[in-house]
Design an enzyme around this catalytic site. Structure first.
Site, mmCIF file in Angstrom:
data_model
loop_
_atom_site.group_PDB
_atom_site.id
_atom_site.type_symbol
_atom_site.label_atom_id
_atom_site.label_comp_id
_atom_site.label_asym_id
_atom_site.label_seq_id
_atom_site.Cartn_x
_atom_site.Cartn_y
_atom_site.Cartn_z
ATOM 1 N N ASP A 1 0.880 -1.168 0.000
ATOM 2 C CA ASP A 1 0.000 0.000 0.000
ATOM 3 C C ASP A 1 0.917 1.218 0.000
ATOM 4 O O ASP A 1 1.769 1.362 0.870
ATOM 5 C CB ASP A 1 -0.877 0.022 1.258
ATOM 6 C CG ASP A 1 -1.938 -1.075 1.241
ATOM 7 O OD1 ASP A 1 -2.108 -1.723 0.202
ATOM 8 O OD2 ASP A 1 -2.582 -1.283 2.284
ATOM 9 N N ASP B 1 -13.424 -3.917 -1.136
ATOM 10 C CA ASP B 1 -13.122 -3.527 0.246
ATOM 11 C C ASP B 1 -14.372 -3.655 1.109
ATOM 12 O O ASP B 1 -15.004 -2.649 1.444
ATOM 13 C CB ASP B 1 -12.630 -2.065 0.290
ATOM 14 C CG ASP B 1 -11.381 -1.849 -0.551
ATOM 15 O OD1 ASP B 1 -10.407 -2.594 -0.382
ATOM 16 O OD2 ASP B 1 -11.394 -0.932 -1.396
HETATM 17 O O1 1PR Z 1 -10.784 2.969 -5.081
HETATM 18 O O2 1PR Z 1 -9.853 2.436 -7.288
HETATM 19 O O3 1PR Z 1 -8.918 4.309 -5.975
HETATM 20 O O4 1PR Z 1 -8.543 1.971 -5.308
HETATM 21 C C1 1PR Z 1 -8.018 2.173 -4.046
HETATM 22 C C2 1PR Z 1 -7.308 0.920 -3.642
HETATM 23 O O5 1PR Z 1 -6.586 1.183 -2.451
HETATM 24 C C3 1PR Z 1 -8.241 -0.233 -3.364
HETATM 25 O O6 1PR Z 1 -7.686 -1.407 -3.910
HETATM 26 C C4 1PR Z 1 -8.259 -0.332 -1.840
HETATM 27 O O7 1PR Z 1 -8.311 -1.683 -1.425
HETATM 28 C C5 1PR Z 1 -6.936 0.272 -1.447
HETATM 29 N N1 1PR Z 1 -6.993 1.023 -0.182
HETATM 30 C C6 1PR Z 1 -7.607 2.195 0.000
HETATM 31 N N2 1PR Z 1 -7.403 2.615 1.272
HETATM 32 C C7 1PR Z 1 -6.679 1.686 1.875
HETATM 33 C C8 1PR Z 1 -6.213 1.745 3.272
HETATM 34 O O8 1PR Z 1 -5.607 0.808 3.785
HETATM 35 N N3 1PR Z 1 -6.491 2.833 3.969
HETATM 36 N N4 1PR Z 1 -5.693 -0.393 1.246
HETATM 37 C C9 1PR Z 1 -6.410 0.680 0.978
HETATM 38 C C10 1PR Z 1 -6.114 -1.587 1.014
HETATM 39 C C11 1PR Z 1 -5.805 -3.617 1.805
HETATM 40 C C12 1PR Z 1 -4.961 -4.682 1.341
HETATM 41 C C13 1PR Z 1 -3.943 -5.002 2.389
HETATM 42 C C14 1PR Z 1 -4.464 -6.306 2.895
HETATM 43 C C15 1PR Z 1 -3.465 -7.154 3.570
HETATM 44 N N5 1PR Z 1 -5.198 -2.391 1.576
HETATM 45 O O9 1PR Z 1 -4.432 -4.523 0.100
HETATM 46 O O10 1PR Z 1 -2.731 -4.982 1.795
HETATM 47 O O11 1PR Z 1 -5.571 -6.048 3.753
HETATM 48 O O12 1PR Z 1 -3.019 -6.575 4.723
HETATM 49 P P1 1PR Z 1 -2.492 -7.453 5.934
HETATM 50 O O13 1PR Z 1 -1.821 -8.650 5.332
HETATM 51 O O14 1PR Z 1 -1.511 -6.577 6.639
HETATM 52 O O15 1PR Z 1 -3.698 -7.797 6.747
HETATM 53 P P2 1PR Z 1 -9.596 2.978 -5.920
#
Ligand code: 1PR
Length: 535
Positions: free
Chosen positions: A232, A390
């Protein structure tokens, strides 16, 4: 004519060939791009990384005289390597948007995989080859996995038998490579098959170079379960792009300063995960919904630098949607995606925009063809388009409380609730939408998604394991591959998700960034549990 250190590349302009360019340069060779049919005839070695759709490829090749030149080049037994569509091209015809005629050098018709025999389409991931004797460029890789990503395939028959240098099994036996004399073609992607793929390319490009033989434990027999490292990425308060990691999507430290958690540099970490054995690397620009990604040049730089040294698939997501910048200039989501592909991404991932598209589709029942999802998958193929979901768990006392698909949960809710539905969110979990993960997954499959990245906000960063209820629900609902995400805390969580659900891949972030569990130990554990992985 071209010099010895030059390889001629036939890029007919349809899509993403950055990966093969990077691999060729990595091996120390120069690239000459084909401009005219004569360039084909004058090539010392020719690579044709077929991308896009078969019909439009043949159309372009026929119109500019390249098809004739290619046929002559191959009939004269000149060094040729076709990749993916570059293999299909050699057959009589393809059923992809067709039938459409190919070069007709090899007997047979290219058809689509049938998902009704239990195999997900597209065929995405690391699979094993059954090698025939005189494969030459495939020598020594018999027990290794290579990376495939395709929905169409050619099958072996008595008529084409003599061309086949290897087959692969995915529901049926299909042709994974052909060879006759100096003419080679492969269905898989050597440029995305790690060190194995680089050694295949090296044997084709530098046939006289000595290759050191390594020994490997394990034996590839079928499609492997993938282990994916996710980064991320966002700008911290100093304006630097950093790898961050949230707790249930909150990426700020619980300190007075409340700073964005910084877990390292994106390019370095991605390179490390490649060397550690990650089967894929994903970048999510988590503030992409706020910022404009093409204004976000650092993100494109990250992709460029990473793809120069990382030879497994790279996915990038965040901010893929139509956009009008401060000067009133309009950018379509397709332009945004194209820029990501040009910078070295192999797949793009869409979050928020796919939710809006699915809501609209479910409301009207009409596929407008105008959503980013539909547009990008039409041009680049659905195997290049991931939808990232999500969802947040919403507990219910009865499954009839809402109109969305619910599950009986394994662990009861805070008030003893026995059921839950999974509400989709947009803007990084900030806004809940009136659609469930189940409804979304089915809709985006119909709209052209090739894969689903299934997060779970409740589990994110908790290290307590994947949400098995959710992953079971979604992986049983669709016939495209599902990547399980959120919650991995130890190697056992990976074997759990693969033995209890139909997930094709599992993704983790925190445990890899914090170096708590190395990728290799996850793979060792899976192997011990009898789950096939790429070693
Ligand atoms: O909506 O098209 O602009 O895409 C935004 C992207 O960013 C989406 O794929 C969304 O999942 C991601 N995203 C947005 N905000 C966050 C955040 O964390 N605040 N991260 C975010 C998503 C989730 C996973 C993470 C796993 C594994 N991150 O990708 O890496 O949950 O984590 P872990 O192994 O530590 O539990 P758009």
């Amino acid at each position: 004519g071209a010099s010895d250190s030059t390889v001629t590349l036939l890029d007919y302009g349809a899509g993403n060939v950055q990966s093969i360019r990077n691999a060729i340069r990595y091996l120390g060779l120069d690239i000459k791009d084909v401009q005219t049919p004569e360039d084909i005839l004058n090539a010392k070695r020719l690579i044709f990384p077929g991308v896009g759709a078969f019909a439009s490829m043949m159309d372009v090749l026929n119109k500019n005289g390249m098809a004739e030149a290619l046929r002559a080049y191959i009939e004269n037994d000149r060094p040729f390597l076709g990749i993916c569509l570059g293999l299909h091209l050699l057959f009589e015809s393809s059923e992809e948007n067709g039938p459409v005629k190919g070069l007709g050098l090899i007997p047979g018709v290219v058809g689509r995989f049938d998902s009704s025999n239990g195999c997900r389409v597209p065929h995405i991931g690391w699979n094993a080859l059954q090698i025939k004797n005189d494969s030459v460029i495939l020598d020594e890789i018999a027990n290794r996995h290579v990376y495939f990503v395709h929905s169409y395939r050619a099958v072996p028959s008595e008529e084409n038998e003599e061309w086949i240098s290897s087959t692969c099994n995915y529901g049926i036996d299909f042709i994974s490579s052909i060879r006759r004399g100096n003419v080679h073609a492969v269905q898989f992607h050597p440029e995305k098959s790690g060190d194995v793929g680089l050694s295949i390319l090296r044997k084709f490009l530098l046939p006289n170079s000595s290759i050191t033989k390594k020994s490997f434990e394990g034996k590839a027999t079928k499609l492997a379960k993938r282990v994916i490292a996710c980064l991320d990425v966002r700008t911290n308060d100093n304006g630097d792009l950093v790898v961050t990691k949230g707790d249930q999507y909150d990426v700020r430290e619980q300190t007075k300063e409340n700073e964005v958690r910084n877990l390292g540099k994106p390019v370095e970490l991605a390179g490390q995960y490649y060397l550690d054995g990650a089967d894929e690397v994903s970048f999510l620009n988590i503030t992409g919904f706020r910022d404009f990604p093409l204004g976000d040049l650092p993100m494109l730089q990250i992709l460029r630098y990473t793809s120069e040294n990382v030879f497994v698939p790279l996915t990038v997501g965040g901010g893929i949607r139509d956009f009008t910048d401060a000067n009133g200039r309009y950018y379509s989501s397709l332009e945004v995606a194209s820029e990501y592909f040009r910078s070295g991404a192999d797949k793009i991932s869409i979050g928020s925009d796919a939710v809006y598209a699915a809501e609209e589709y479910l409301k009207t029942g009409v596929k407008t063809g105008k959503s980013s999802l539909e547009q990008i998958s039409r041009v680049y193929g659905n195997q290049a388009v991931v939808v990232s979901i999500d969802p947040r768990r919403q507990y219910l006392t009865s499954p009839y409380e809402v109109g969305f698909k619910s599950v009986k949960v394994t662990n009861l809710g805070p008030n003893g609730e026995e059921y839950a539905w999974y509400q989709c969110t947009v803007n990084g979990g900030r806004e809940g939408r009136p659609i469930g993960a189940y409804e979304l997954a089915k809709a985006v499959e119909e709209l052209g998604a090739g894969e689903i990245l299934l997060n779970c906000i409740d589990c994110d960063g908790q290290g307590k394991g994947f949400d098995i209820d959710l992953i079971k629900l979604i992986s049983d609902a669709v016939s495209i591959p599902v990547i399980a995400s959120s919650g991995a805390g130890k190697a056992e969580h990976f074997s759990e998700v693969f033995s209890q659900t139909n997930a094709s891949a599992a993704l983790a972030a925190g445990i890899f960034h914090r170096k708590e569990v190395p990728i290799q130990s996850v793979k060792d554990h899976l192997l011990k549990k009898g789950i096939e992985v790429r070693m």
